[in-house]
Design a protein around this motif. Structure first.
Motif, PDB file in Angstrom:
ATOM      1  N   LYS A  41      -2.775  -0.211 -16.571  1.00  9.06           N
ATOM      2  CA  LYS A  41      -3.385  -0.080 -15.254  1.00  9.06           C
ATOM      3  C   LYS A  41      -2.427  -0.612 -14.200  1.00  9.06           C
ATOM      4  CE  LYS A  41      -6.037  -4.431 -15.567  1.00  9.06           C
ATOM      5  NZ  LYS A  41      -7.409  -4.986 -15.633  1.00  9.06           N
ATOM      6  N   GLY A  42      -2.610  -0.163 -12.978  1.00 11.57           N
ATOM      7  CA  GLY A  42      -1.803  -0.651 -11.869  1.00 11.57           C
ATOM      8  C   GLY A  42      -2.509  -1.796 -11.183  1.00 11.57           C
ATOM      9  N   CYS A  43      -1.745  -2.763 -10.670  1.00 15.72           N
ATOM     10  CA  CYS A  43      -2.347  -3.940 -10.035  1.00 15.72           C
ATOM     11  C   CYS A  43      -1.621  -4.319  -8.757  1.00 15.72           C
ATOM     12  CB  CYS A  43      -2.325  -5.140 -10.984  1.00 15.72           C
ATOM     13  SG  CYS A  43      -3.266  -4.931 -12.504  1.00 15.72           S
ATOM     14  N   PHE A  44      -2.380  -4.869  -7.840  1.00 20.09           N
ATOM     15  CA  PHE A  44      -1.842  -5.491  -6.632  1.00 20.09           C
ATOM     16  C   PHE A  44      -2.398  -6.901  -6.569  1.00 20.09           C
ATOM     17  CE2 PHE A  44      -1.346  -1.044  -5.585  1.00 20.09           C
ATOM     18  CZ  PHE A  44      -0.145  -1.002  -4.892  1.00 20.09           C
ATOM     19  N   ARG A  45      -1.505  -7.859  -6.349  1.00 18.64           N
ATOM     20  CA  ARG A  45      -1.919  -9.255  -6.233  1.00 18.64           C
ATOM     21  C   ARG A  45      -1.397  -9.803  -4.909  1.00 18.64           C
ATOM     22  NH1 ARG A  45      -0.868 -11.697 -12.286  1.00 18.64           N
ATOM     23  NH2 ARG A  45      -0.312  -9.762 -13.336  1.00 18.64           N
ATOM     24  N   TYR A  46      -2.268 -10.446  -4.172  1.00 14.46           N
ATOM     25  CA  TYR A  46      -1.886 -11.040  -2.896  1.00 14.46           C
ATOM     26  C   TYR A  46      -2.305 -12.502  -2.918  1.00 14.46           C
ATOM     27  CZ  TYR A  46      -1.832 -12.003   2.137  1.00 14.46           C
ATOM     28  OH  TYR A  46      -1.596 -12.549   3.373  1.00 14.46           O
ATOM     29  N   SER A  61      -7.036  -3.600  -9.125  1.00 17.69           N
ATOM     30  CA  SER A  61      -6.428  -2.839 -10.210  1.00 17.69           C
ATOM     31  C   SER A  61      -7.019  -1.437 -10.217  1.00 17.69           C
ATOM     32  CB  SER A  61      -6.662  -3.517 -11.570  1.00 17.69           C
ATOM     33  OG  SER A  61      -7.968  -3.267 -12.048  1.00 17.69           O
ATOM     34  N   TYR A  62      -6.273  -0.493 -10.789  1.00 22.78           N
ATOM     35  CA  TYR A  62      -6.761   0.885 -10.912  1.00 22.78           C
ATOM     36  C   TYR A  62      -6.229   1.464 -12.215  1.00 22.78           C
ATOM     37  CZ  TYR A  62      -2.016   2.059  -9.419  1.00 22.78           C
ATOM     38  OH  TYR A  62      -0.649   2.143  -9.342  1.00 22.78           O
ATOM     39  N   ARG A  63      -7.011   2.335 -12.827  1.00 23.09           N
ATOM     40  CA  ARG A  63      -6.570   3.047 -14.014  1.00 23.09           C
ATOM     41  C   ARG A  63      -7.388   4.325 -14.162  1.00 23.09           C
ATOM     42  NH1 ARG A  63      -9.178   0.686 -19.586  1.00 23.09           N
ATOM     43  NH2 ARG A  63     -11.227   0.098 -18.785  1.00 23.09           N
ATOM     44  N   ARG A  64      -6.767   5.327 -14.717  1.00 25.64           N
ATOM     45  CA  ARG A  64      -7.436   6.604 -14.938  1.00 25.64           C
ATOM     46  C   ARG A  64      -8.252   6.546 -16.229  1.00 25.64           C
ATOM     47  NH1 ARG A  64      -2.324   7.517 -14.653  1.00 25.64           N
ATOM     48  NH2 ARG A  64      -2.250   8.486 -16.727  1.00 25.64           N
TER      49      ARG A  64
END
Length: 230
Positions: A41-46, A61-64
């Motif tokens: 999955k893709g992730c962004f952390r801030y 996070s995102y995933r198909r």
């Protein structure tokens, strides 16, 4: 006879063959796994370097999954956390999914459309399989929405790449209010749901000594001190 039936029912509740239904067990909210970031999955952390879904100021996070995309959001707030899909890096004309903590303690997934600088709730909500929780002063949620949708202004096709806008803030009686920071973080480039990355963005408190200007200032100051030393 009626007295006998009443007596049997009182002693043997299952005598009638129709026991009272019981509420199904409520599954606890499964914690967000960050070790899958950049892999499945893709992730962004801030926030603080090395933070995870429970300690970052903001996490997404995102995933198909088949014909859907599953999103997981979490933020250090008692109000709401959201992601917007935009054709640019500015607020306005954006499809927004928000997880809102209401006065009853529930976390609801709502659909908004940014009109200028304010968000208008849209009744047509593409979210499904929704779940959310408010714990440790954090709003955390998980939901799916379809990759492809019929052409409509307020709902984008996720098979296309978009800039992701990240925001969170307080809520009043279950209604979202202005986000916590004046300039919420934005993805540096457009995001593809077909590419999984683990991207960290330092919050303002950790950007001070990482910006090019500050580095240049430190180098100049060091050079000045060394040149002035006998």
């Amino acid at each position: 006879f009626l007295v006998l039936v009443f007596y049997l029912v009182m002693i043997y509740p299952d005598y009638t063959g129709y026991p009272f239904p019981t509420a199904p067990p409520v599954d606890p909210f499964a914690k967000i796994r960050v070790d899958d970031c950049g892999k499945t999955k893709g992730c962004f952390r801030y926030g603080k370097p090395g933070c995870n879904a429970e300690t970052c100021d903001y996490f997404l996070s995102y995933r198909r999954i088949g014909a859907d995309v599953e999103f997981e959001l979490s933020a250090d707030t008692d109000g709401w956390v959201a992601v917007g899909f935009s054709s640019d890096k500015k607020m306005g004309g954006d499809d927004v999914m928000a997880c809102v903590h209401d006065d009853n303690g529930r976390v609801r997934i709502q659909h908004f459309y940014n009109v200028g600088q304010w968000a208008k709730e849209i009744q047509r909500n593409p979210a499904r399989d929704e779940e959310g929780v408010f714990e440790n002063n954090r709003v955390t949620c998980r939901f799916k929405r379809p990759v492809y949708v019929p052409r409509e202004e307020t709902i984008v096709d996720l098979h296309l790449s978009w800039y992701y806008l990240f925001a969170w803030g307080p809520a009043i009686q279950g209604s979202i209010t202005r986000h916590d920071i004046d300039s919420p973080p934005v993805s540096e480039r457009v995001v593809s749901i077909y590419k999984y990355e683990d991207i960290f963005m330092p919050s303002a408190a950790y950007q001070t000594f990482s910006s090019p200007f500050c580095l240049l200032l430190i180098v100049a100051l060091t050079f000045y001190l060394l040149m002035g030393t006998p």
